[in-house]
Design a protein around this motif. Structure first.
Motif, short mmCIF file in Angstrom:
data_model
loop_
_atom_site.label_atom_id
_atom_site.label_comp_id
_atom_site.label_asym_id
_atom_site.label_seq_id
_atom_site.Cartn_x
_atom_site.Cartn_y
_atom_site.Cartn_z
N GLN A 1 0.64 -1.27 -0.09
CA GLN A 1 0.08 -0.15 -0.18
C GLN A 1 0.94 1.21 -0.19
O GLN A 1 0.35 2.29 -0.32
CB GLN A 1 -1.08 0.05 1.20
CG GLN A 1 -2.00 -0.94 1.37
CD GLN A 1 -2.98 -0.91 2.46
OE1 GLN A 1 -3.90 -0.28 2.49
NE2 GLN A 1 -2.68 -1.55 3.62
N ARG A 2 2.13 1.34 0.60
CA ARG A 2 2.74 2.61 0.74
C ARG A 2 3.46 2.72 -0.61
O ARG A 2 4.13 4.01 -0.48
CB ARG A 2 3.73 2.37 1.89
CG ARG A 2 3.14 1.95 3.30
CD ARG A 2 4.28 1.79 4.44
NE ARG A 2 3.68 1.76 5.70
CZ ARG A 2 3.10 0.70 6.45
NH1 ARG A 2 3.07 -0.52 5.59
NH2 ARG A 2 2.56 0.67 7.35
N HIS B 1 -4.33 2.99 3.41
CA HIS B 1 -4.11 4.02 2.42
C HIS B 1 -5.32 4.40 1.50
O HIS B 1 -5.78 3.46 0.94
CB HIS B 1 -3.11 3.21 1.63
CG HIS B 1 -2.07 4.07 0.66
ND1 HIS B 1 -1.10 4.71 0.93
CD2 HIS B 1 -2.62 4.82 -0.41
CE1 HIS B 1 -0.56 5.58 0.17
NE2 HIS B 1 -1.70 5.74 -0.91
N TYR C 1 -3.10 11.41 -0.67
CA TYR C 1 -3.84 10.27 -0.17
C TYR C 1 -3.87 10.56 1.33
O TYR C 1 -3.03 11.48 1.95
CB TYR C 1 -3.27 9.03 -0.44
CG TYR C 1 -1.58 8.66 0.13
CD1 TYR C 1 -1.50 8.46 1.33
CD2 TYR C 1 -0.86 9.07 -0.67
CE1 TYR C 1 -0.10 8.29 1.67
CE2 TYR C 1 0.50 8.94 -0.41
CZ TYR C 1 1.03 8.63 0.68
OH TYR C 1 2.30 8.35 1.28
N SER D 1 -3.47 8.58 5.12
CA SER D 1 -2.83 7.23 5.27
C SER D 1 -2.92 7.13 6.96
O SER D 1 -2.84 8.16 7.65
CB SER D 1 -1.31 7.23 5.46
OG SER D 1 -0.49 8.08 6.26
#
Lengths: 59, 404
Positions: B90-91, B316, B397, B399
């Motif tokens: 996801q990162r 995320h 985004y 997080s």
């Protein structure tokens, strides 16, 4: 090892404090939650004698 | 000489309990119960033999079609590692790592003793062993030599309440088996440390990479800890550490039993230094931790299943180009927005708008009140502009980080 600085959360309209702190460098909101490692890191930072910056004016 | 005896009954003589055949017995069919222990290997069976009427098989090592079956525990949901196939990232898929703990592919993090500089790029690589599509790759970009208490490693932390069936702290503490695929151009001895957080004890195992640039599967047996329980909470249960370099002050002996009284990073003096050449690279894939002493085939899960498991620890949410509007028009008539998380997070997460484009908001569950708007279930926030009624995120985004 990251070196962070913090800023207090703004007061509410009622003048109450909020239970989170802002980590400046990576724009993180850190809740005052015992199980949160970032909060533990913040507490350790306070233990070292550091002080968060005052909150922004919310208005 | 060939002879033939035709009879319809052979029975033991009076006073004799056993009829003995001193050589092999051949029959086209055996009818009747087999009583007592049957020993020896049943090899050379052919013609599709069928065993029927068997209500249980008790064995510590059952293999069918080359696949080992668990000696204990379930057939599904065996793997206690989340994202062991390195599917979810996801990162992002590339991370420059220096001296700080860095989360990379979901659930896998770097570790740094003494602020050791890993000087590397960690990526989600498509180089993977057969049956896998991804691996975690550490690619050294500058050389480093660990001194004193310096360490460099990759680690994976397992939530404590997911380990309760291991029965630690009791006489029934379960043995576990850790398997993983590893590959490197740098052959030699590496160390695998597993920390039981609540006991501040560890086991330290060595494994070897024997052939350069070749995937090798390693199996490590982890005996249970009968002395100290794993707390039934959302804290850290296990911390599994793949050491890549270790300074001499942290050299200890390998131990296949729980030992020590520290949460520190330790490796043996045989641990290689992966960071001694910019040509070096190290891959990790197919990580599985399961109850029992048998290494079973990797439990592949769907991407969706694995993503949901990862989202308990990190979430995320893309919000590129979004501007949200509220219905307030003044400071006392603000709008309130709530984002409910797809899964309950492990803990109240740290929230970030990542690229700093999110503005005109304040985290609060109710307008004007101090109750937290950031819980394991949701984020809520209010607009803050006087005379304005919107919040905005113009790119990037959100997080949410609730990692161990």
């Amino acid at each position: 090892m990251n070196t962070y600085t913090y800023k207090k959360a703004p007061l509410t309209e009622s003048g109450n404090s909020q239970d989170w702190v802002f980590r400046i460098e990576d724009r993180c909101v850190i809740p005052f939650s015992e199980g949160n490692p970032d909060y533990q890191e913040y507490l350790a930072w306070l233990e070292e004698g550091n002080e968060p910056l005052p909150a922004d004016d919310p208005s | 000489m060939t002879s033939k005896i035709v009879v319809n009954n052979i029975e033991a003589d009076a006073g004799v309990s056993t009829v003995t055949f001193s050589s092999k017995v051949s029959a086209t069919e055996f009818i009747g119960p087999v009583v007592g222990n049957v020993t020896g290997d049943a090899t050379g069976l052919s013609g599709s033999p069928t065993l029927s009427g068997i209500t249980s098989i008790s064995t510590t090592n059952l293999t069918v079609n080359g696949n080992a079956y668990p000696a204990t525990g379930p057939l599904s949901n065996r793997n206690l590692i989340i994202n062991g196939a390195m599917q979810v990232a996801q990162r992002g898929t590339s991370f420059a790592v220096t001296t700080s703990e860095t989360y990379t592919i979901d659930r896998f993090q770097t570790g740094h003793g003494g602020s050791f500089n890993l000087n590397s790029t960690i990526t989600q690589s498509s180089t993977a062993p057969a049956g896998f599509t991804s691996s975690l790759k550490v690619d050294v970009t500058s050389t480093s030599t660990p001194t004193a208490t310096q360490n460099g490693l990759v680690q994976h932390k397992v939530e404590a309440q997911n380990l309760q069936h291991l029965q630690y702290g009791t006489s029934g503490a379960q043995t576990c088996t850790l398997t993983f695929w590893v590959r490197s151009n740098k052959t030699g001895t590496y160390c695998l440390q597993i920390l039981q957080q609540d006991a501040s004890q560890y086991q330290l195992h060595e494994y070897s990479i024997s052939s350069a640039d070749t995937w090798e599967q390693k199996t490590i047996t982890i005996v249970g800890n009968t002395a100290t329980a794993i707390n039934n909470d959302n804290g850290k249960g296990f911390d599994i550490r793949w050491h890549l370099a270790c300074g001499s002050d942290d050299h200890v002996a390998a131990s296949s039993t729980w030992t020590g009284s520290s949460e520190g990073f330790f490796a043996t003096s045989n641990q290689v230094n992966l960071f001694d050449s910019t040509s070096n690279e190290w891959y990790l894939a197919g990580v599985q931790l399961e109850v029992g002493s048998v290494a079973t085939p990797f439990e592949h899960r769907s991407y969706g299943d694995e993503l949901a498991r990862c989202q308990r620890y990190y979430l995320h949410i893309h919000k590129a180009g979004t501007t949200g509007y509220g219905d307030g028009a003044s400071q006392t008539a603000r709008s309130l927005t709530t984002i409910t998380f797809p899964v309950q997070m492990r803990n109240d997460p740290t929230f970030s708008d990542a690229n700093g484009s999110f503005s005109r908001y304040r985290v609060s569950s109710t307008i004007g009140e101090s109750a937290t708007g950031l819980t394991a279930h949701y984020l809520s926030y209010t607009t803050t502009d006087s005379g304005s009624n919107y919040w905005q995120l113009t790119g990037g985004y959100f997080s949410y980080n609730a990692e161990l």
